[in-house]
Write a protein that holds these residues in place. Structure first.
Motif, PDB file in Angstrom:
ATOM      1  N   TYR A 296       0.794  -1.315  -0.146  1.00 18.91           N
ATOM      2  CA  TYR A 296       0.091   0.085   0.069  1.00 18.91           C
ATOM      3  C   TYR A 296       0.846   1.326   0.069  1.00 18.91           C
ATOM      4  N   ALA A 311      -1.297  -1.710  -4.573  1.00 19.47           N
ATOM      5  CA  ALA A 311      -2.629  -1.777  -4.347  1.00 19.47           C
ATOM      6  C   ALA A 311      -3.471  -0.727  -5.101  1.00 19.47           C
ATOM      7  N   LYS A 319      -9.478   1.696  -3.746  1.00 15.09           N
ATOM      8  CA  LYS A 319      -8.327   1.256  -2.660  1.00 15.09           C
ATOM      9  C   LYS A 319      -8.711   0.701  -1.401  1.00 15.09           C
ATOM     10  N   LYS A 321      -8.665  -1.617   1.878  1.00 11.57           N
ATOM     11  CA  LYS A 321      -7.878  -2.641   2.130  1.00 11.57           C
ATOM     12  C   LYS A 321      -8.869  -4.002   2.690  1.00 11.57           C
TER      13      LYS A 321
END
Length: 324
Positions: A296, A311, A319, A321
């Protein structure tokens, strides 16, 4: 360049004075006045640096002897310096007296001081002419989207205090985006099992699906943890297929091999240097922290990533997680 430097010194000395000009150019005044006496007598051309002749070494071999040594060495490329010196000293070769060390130094000056160099030069002269070949293209894995090909492999970490088996790192990487997954597992039998590798495969497929991609193919080696029926069944249930690399060709799975080296250099070696007695839980936190940075925040300069963050490629605009 040196001539122009001296001309500027004399020009500046005529405008601001000798002392100030010498301080500016870092030249002692006595040197300036020594040059000035020569300039006053012979003109500014005397400021040009003199060309020195090549020094003459009294013990150096003559050009004729060097030519004889080189010619004999190329005619008999398999002979060493001692044998060449002994043969040249015979009357049939002119009775040239030169030491073996002198022969070796002569051959070294001409780039022929090893038998391999002499043989390659002779072979080059005798080989027929071939037109230069166009450079071959480097083999690369061609992928067009995340999930199309994911490389998986295992990396042995070691045995730690407080654990009942060997510690292995299970690793996976998306070959298009370089997005990586890795986790530490305790292997009581000494090696990872198909159940552990299948768990990682399900995690990879789940996170790719959450990002809008489909796991299509898995590239792995021929270890028992990947050859087992359980691993193949898991990959089939995930809608993907397995490709095994050829034995003895780990570079085929080069993406994950390069990832192993990166994690070793940037994560494990600093972690083991910081911890006097590393433990499993501490190393797991170190790995999770590094992967968060790797996926990231770290800019990748690979052939496909080209300065992007993994990412940004996998999750595109959202984007987000995924939960582990």
């Amino acid at each position: 360049m040196l001539f122009g430097y001296r001309l500027q010194l004399f020009d500046l000395a005529g405008r601001i004075g000798v002392s100030a000009a010498c301080r500016t150019f870092g030249v002692h005044r006595s040197t300036y006045y020594a040059w000035k006496r020569q300039v006053d007598r012979h003109g500014l051309e005397m400021l040009r640096p003199r060309e020195r002749r090549r020094p003459r070494m009294p013990n150096q071999l003559s050009a004729i002897v060097e030519e004889r040594i080189v010619a004999f060495a190329l005619a008999h490329p398999g002979l060493g310096p001692q044998r060449v010196a002994a043969e040249l000293a015979r009357p049939r070769w002119g009775g040239i007296v030169v030491s073996a060390n002198g022969v070796w130094r002569c051959l070294r000056r001409h780039g022929l001081n090893t038998r391999a160099k002499r043989l390659s030069l002779v072979a080059g002269y005798r080989a027929p002419y071939h037109p230069p070949r166009a450079p071959e293209l480097e083999p690369h894995i061609e992928v067009d989207r995340p999930g199309e090909l994911v490389g998986v492999d295992c990396f042995y970490v070691g045995r730690l205090r407080g654990t009942s088996g060997a510690i292995w790192q299970l690793t996976a990487i998306d070959c298009y985006s370089s997005f990586a997954w890795a986790e530490l597992v305790v292997c009581k039998q000494g090696n990872p099992t198909a159940a552990q590798t299948s768990k990682l495969a399900r995690r990879v497929a789940r996170e790719l699906h959450a990002a809008g991609w489909q796991l299509e193919r898995v590239l792995c080696d021929n270890g028992n943890e990947y050859r087992g029926e359980r691993f193949h069944t898991t990959i089939t249930q995930l809608g993907a297929r397995v490709t095994h690399i050829h034995a003895g060709r780990p570079q085929t799975n080069g993406h994950v091999e390069a990832l192993h080296k990166t994690i070793l250099d940037e994560c494990w070696r600093p972690a083991f240097a910081r911890h006097l007695y590393p433990r499993y839980s501490a190393l797991s936190r170190e790995l999770d922290r590094y992967l968060a940075y790797y996926n990231y925040d770290r800019v990748h300069h690979g052939r496909l990533t080209r300065g992007r963050i993994p990412a940004d490629i996998v999750y595109a605009a959202n984007k987000m997680k995924t939960a582990r």
